[in-house]
Design an enzyme around this catalytic site. Sequence first.
Site, PDB file in Angstrom:
ATOM      1  N   LYS A  82      80.834 -19.580  -8.062  1.00 39.19           N
ATOM      2  CA  LYS A  82      81.615 -19.213  -6.915  1.00 39.19           C
ATOM      3  C   LYS A  82      81.136 -17.901  -6.293  1.00 39.19           C
ATOM      4  CE  LYS A  82      85.687 -20.868  -9.397  1.00 39.19           C
ATOM      5  NZ  LYS A  82      86.035 -20.401 -10.754  1.00 39.19           N
ATOM      6  N   GLY A  83      80.414 -17.120  -7.103  1.00 37.46           N
ATOM      7  CA  GLY A  83      80.131 -15.736  -6.726  1.00 37.46           C
ATOM      8  C   GLY A  83      79.437 -15.537  -5.387  1.00 37.46           C
ATOM      9  N   ASP A 138      70.503 -11.712 -12.831  1.00 38.37           N
ATOM     10  CA  ASP A 138      70.710 -10.864 -13.996  1.00 38.37           C
ATOM     11  C   ASP A 138      69.618 -11.167 -15.033  1.00 38.37           C
ATOM     12  OD1 ASP A 138      72.170  -8.923 -15.259  1.00 38.37           O
ATOM     13  OD2 ASP A 138      73.725 -10.261 -15.995  1.00 38.37           O
TER      14      ASP A 138
HETATM   15  C1  PRP Z   1      76.544 -15.285 -11.955  1.00 34.38           C
HETATM   16  C2  PRP Z   1      75.718 -15.346 -10.676  1.00 34.38           C
HETATM   17  C3  PRP Z   1      74.513 -16.166 -11.070  1.00 34.38           C
HETATM   18  C4  PRP Z   1      74.375 -15.873 -12.539  1.00 34.38           C
HETATM   19  C5  PRP Z   1      73.246 -14.938 -12.746  1.00 34.38           C
HETATM   20  O1  PRP Z   1      77.355 -16.405 -12.043  1.00 34.38           O
HETATM   21  O2  PRP Z   1      76.433 -15.952  -9.619  1.00 34.38           O
HETATM   22  O3  PRP Z   1      74.712 -17.537 -10.817  1.00 34.38           O
HETATM   23  O4  PRP Z   1      75.582 -15.267 -13.007  1.00 34.38           O
HETATM   24  O5  PRP Z   1      73.099 -14.622 -14.112  1.00 34.38           O
HETATM   25  P1  PRP Z   1      71.740 -14.835 -14.884  1.00 34.38           P
HETATM   26  O6  PRP Z   1      70.646 -14.224 -14.049  1.00 34.38           O
HETATM   27  O7  PRP Z   1      71.991 -14.060 -16.159  1.00 34.38           O
HETATM   28  O8  PRP Z   1      71.539 -16.286 -15.131  1.00 34.38           O
HETATM   29  P2  PRP Z   1      78.599 -16.493 -13.038  1.00 34.38           P
HETATM   30  O9  PRP Z   1      78.180 -17.268 -14.262  1.00 34.38           O
HETATM   31  O10 PRP Z   1      79.167 -15.136 -13.285  1.00 34.38           O
HETATM   32  O11 PRP Z   1      79.630 -17.407 -12.242  1.00 34.38           O
HETATM   33  P3  PRP Z   1      80.448 -17.122 -10.878  1.00 34.38           P
HETATM   34  O12 PRP Z   1      79.431 -17.086  -9.764  1.00 34.38           O
HETATM   35  O13 PRP Z   1      81.376 -18.285 -10.730  1.00 34.38           O
HETATM   36  O14 PRP Z   1      81.175 -15.800 -11.046  1.00 34.38           O
END
Ligand code: PRP
Length: 187
Positions: free
Chosen positions: A45-46, A107
Amino acid sequence: MTVRPENLERVLFTEEQVAARIAEVAAEISSKYRGRELKLIGVLKGSVFFLTALARALTIPVKIDFLAISSFGGNSPGKTAGMVRIAKDLDDPIHDEDVLLVEDIVDTGFTTRYLLQTLAGRGPRSLGICTLLDRSVRRIVQVPVDYRCFEIPDRFVVGCGLDFQQLYRNLGYIAVLNPEALEADRR
Ligand code: PRP
């Protein structure tokens, strides 16, 4: 956990700074894709807040689509351990289209790597990635990031789509979460 100001340690980027930087990146993208049509793919969703702000600032024709992923095997809040799968797929094919994957944060890089590999297999004309935040200090797998608005330190941040316990996504600014809130959540 309630949305309380004391849960936020400090503002990292103000709403004005975020808007100004998105406008800069949007101008860069509009120039790069001039004369073409661009499909933005948001990762739920982010990325929703960033994607809409970016889309509104672009001056080229834009289509949007969304997918959702689920990560598993991680042991810290919201984080991956390299295992990612698509939980909700795109509505439409991307064959022969110029595609830009839009993320709120890159990340470890696991999510981006998986999505770039998966989407590349669908035959887009081009495939790039644009992220609001890049926490490259935590990178485990190297991924190409074509456009980034901000590089951030190794801190838990919220706002502009990023959450803590699903809260704070709707903040217009980026803030560092108070470590005590994170500690309380882990207890
Ligand atoms: C976050 C962001 C990316 C992912 C990046 O999503 O939106 O999709 O983490 O992390 P990485 O580089 O370590 O793979 P999250 O899992 O927090 O879900 P959200 O978007 O629903 O908050």
